[in-house]
Design a protein around this motif. Structure first.
Motif, PDB file in Angstrom:
ATOM      1  N   SER A   1      29.934  45.470  42.017  1.00  0.00           N
ATOM      2  CA  SER A   1      30.120  46.690  41.257  1.00  0.00           C
ATOM      3  C   SER A   1      31.597  46.933  41.036  1.00  0.00           C
ATOM      4  O   SER A   1      32.454  46.356  41.683  1.00  0.00           O
ATOM      5  N   ASP A   2      31.894  47.864  40.080  1.00  0.00           N
ATOM      6  CA  ASP A   2      33.279  48.160  39.746  1.00  0.00           C
ATOM      7  C   ASP A   2      34.033  48.728  40.929  1.00  0.00           C
ATOM      8  O   ASP A   2      35.253  48.657  40.997  1.00  0.00           O
ATOM      9  N   SER A   3      33.318  49.343  41.874  1.00  0.00           N
ATOM     10  CA  SER A   3      33.990  49.988  43.004  1.00  0.00           C
ATOM     11  C   SER A   3      34.349  49.004  44.105  1.00  0.00           C
ATOM     12  O   SER A   3      34.945  49.382  45.086  1.00  0.00           O
ATOM     13  N   MET A   4      33.979  47.731  43.904  1.00  0.00           N
ATOM     14  CA  MET A   4      34.209  46.762  44.975  1.00  0.00           C
ATOM     15  C   MET A   4      34.744  45.463  44.401  1.00  0.00           C
ATOM     16  O   MET A   4      34.067  44.771  43.643  1.00  0.00           O
ATOM     17  N   THR A   5      35.979  45.150  44.727  1.00  0.00           N
ATOM     18  CA  THR A   5      36.551  43.894  44.264  1.00  0.00           C
ATOM     19  C   THR A   5      36.107  42.774  45.183  1.00  0.00           C
ATOM     20  O   THR A   5      35.911  42.983  46.365  1.00  0.00           O
ATOM     21  N   PRO A   6      35.922  41.561  44.653  1.00  0.00           N
ATOM     22  CA  PRO A   6      35.514  40.455  45.516  1.00  0.00           C
ATOM     23  C   PRO A   6      36.624  40.101  46.496  1.00  0.00           C
ATOM     24  O   PRO A   6      37.807  40.296  46.204  1.00  0.00           O
TER      25      PRO A   6
ATOM     26  N   ILE B   1      49.884  36.111  48.614  1.00  0.00           N
ATOM     27  CA  ILE B   1      49.169  37.369  48.832  1.00  0.00           C
ATOM     28  C   ILE B   1      49.627  38.415  47.819  1.00  0.00           C
ATOM     29  O   ILE B   1      48.803  39.120  47.215  1.00  0.00           O
ATOM     30  N   ASP B   2      50.928  38.534  47.630  1.00  0.00           N
ATOM     31  CA  ASP B   2      51.469  39.500  46.671  1.00  0.00           C
ATOM     32  C   ASP B   2      50.910  39.255  45.271  1.00  0.00           C
ATOM     33  O   ASP B   2      50.550  40.196  44.554  1.00  0.00           O
ATOM     34  N   LYS B   3      50.836  37.986  44.883  1.00  0.00           N
ATOM     35  CA  LYS B   3      50.328  37.629  43.560  1.00  0.00           C
ATOM     36  C   LYS B   3      48.868  38.044  43.419  1.00  0.00           C
ATOM     37  O   LYS B   3      48.459  38.597  42.383  1.00  0.00           O
ATOM     38  N   GLU B   4      48.074  37.821  44.438  1.00  0.00           N
ATOM     39  CA  GLU B   4      46.654  38.166  44.375  1.00  0.00           C
ATOM     40  C   GLU B   4      46.453  39.673  44.341  1.00  0.00           C
ATOM     41  O   GLU B   4      45.604  40.184  43.602  1.00  0.00           O
TER      42      GLU B   4
ATOM     43  N   ARG C   1      47.065  41.030  41.034  1.00  0.00           N
ATOM     44  CA  ARG C   1      45.985  40.732  40.102  1.00  0.00           C
ATOM     45  C   ARG C   1      44.799  41.673  40.289  1.00  0.00           C
ATOM     46  O   ARG C   1      43.823  41.583  39.558  1.00  0.00           O
ATOM     47  N   GLY C   2      44.867  42.560  41.275  1.00  0.00           N
ATOM     48  CA  GLY C   2      43.833  43.579  41.417  1.00  0.00           C
ATOM     49  C   GLY C   2      43.026  43.540  42.691  1.00  0.00           C
ATOM     50  O   GLY C   2      42.201  44.427  42.927  1.00  0.00           O
ATOM     51  N   THR C   3      43.222  42.536  43.541  1.00  0.00           N
ATOM     52  CA  THR C   3      42.494  42.485  44.813  1.00  0.00           C
ATOM     53  C   THR C   3      43.100  43.483  45.787  1.00  0.00           C
ATOM     54  O   THR C   3      44.317  43.492  45.982  1.00  0.00           O
ATOM     55  N   ARG C   4      42.259  44.303  46.383  1.00  0.00           N
ATOM     56  CA  ARG C   4      42.773  45.273  47.353  1.00  0.00           C
ATOM     57  C   ARG C   4      43.205  44.556  48.627  1.00  0.00           C
ATOM     58  O   ARG C   4      42.554  43.590  49.047  1.00  0.00           O
TER      59      ARG C   4
END
Length: 242
Positions: free
Chosen positions: A22-27, A111-114, A117-120
């Protein structure tokens, strides 16, 4: 260490094409750091053990260490994240702290790059075997944010307790899972156990799992537990940040 970055930017990241989250949960993003003399591609089959639906969309990265001379192997050049003065590794073995701190910078860049890109951050998990486990520990404890977790398999503490005062307060909140075989002949079980008082002194939570009869490698049982540990952390993180 430039090859580490090239591996990342050339998309050596193994991810599913499904988009069921879901939109509320990033992989989750799982960075796997191999051991001395190994390579990233040789470890990519690890992800096939992780079969949980919750990890279906997980993004994986298996970078390869650059070729470097390694002191414990008489200066022979091989894939190595940092220099290792001596093996087998036991409590009190020599370490090259400056070398690992340089390697940490490159892991932090990934890690910074990821995260950019939107990963919490709480969905970022760093895992490593042996030398990769030592680098995992150092990278997690020196990162300025709280991550989902760090998983050390048959690794060691790659620095002295004098560096504890450099650990950011947010980094100390990142949980550590430590797995170690009791029959490890390369990084002795006692060296793994020595991490517990070190981490306790630093104020870091660590779950230590001993695997009777396991030598210097990993088992499916070990990987299956890591999967459940990551899954539970991911769920907890996503629910608390939704």
């Amino acid at each position: 260490m430039g090859k580490l970055f090239r591996n990342y930017f050339l998309c050596n990241c193994i991810s599913s094409s499904c988009s069921g989250n879901s939109d509320s949960m990033t992989p989750p993003f799982i960075l796997w750091l191999h051991g001395l003399g190994d390579s990233g591609p040789a470890n990519e089959n690890i992800k096939t053990v992780f079969k949980s639906p919750e990890l279906r969309d997980a993004k994986w990265l298996f970078p390869s260490a650059p070729p470097n001379p390694v002191t414990c192997n008489n200066g022979r050049v091989m894939p190595s994240w940092f220099d290792v003065p001596e093996l087998p590794f036991n409590v009190g073995s020599r370490i090259d702290e400056s070398s690992i701190l340089e390697a940490v910078k490159n892991v932090h860049a990934i890690i910074d790059k990821e995260i950019a890109r939107g990963t919490r951050p709480e969905n970022v998990f760093i895992c490593g075997l042996s030398q990769g486990g030592a680098l995992t520990l150092a990278s997690v404890l020196l990162y300025p944010k709280t991550l989902g977790g760090g998983v050390v398999l048959s690794g060691w503490v790659p620095f002295t307790s004098s560096i504890i005062n450099q650990f950011p307060e947010e980094a100390k909140k990142t949980p550590i899972l430590w797995s170690h075989g009791t029959d490890d002949e390369l990084v002795l079980f006692e060296a793994g156990q020595a991490a517990l008082p070190f981490l306790e002194q630093a104020g870091v939570t660590c779950e230590f799992k001993a695997y009777p009869g396991l030598a210097h490698w990993m088992s499916n049982k070990e990987l299956e537990y890591i999967e459940s540990w990551i899954k539970s952390r991911m769920q907890s993180s996503s629910s608390s940040s939704s």
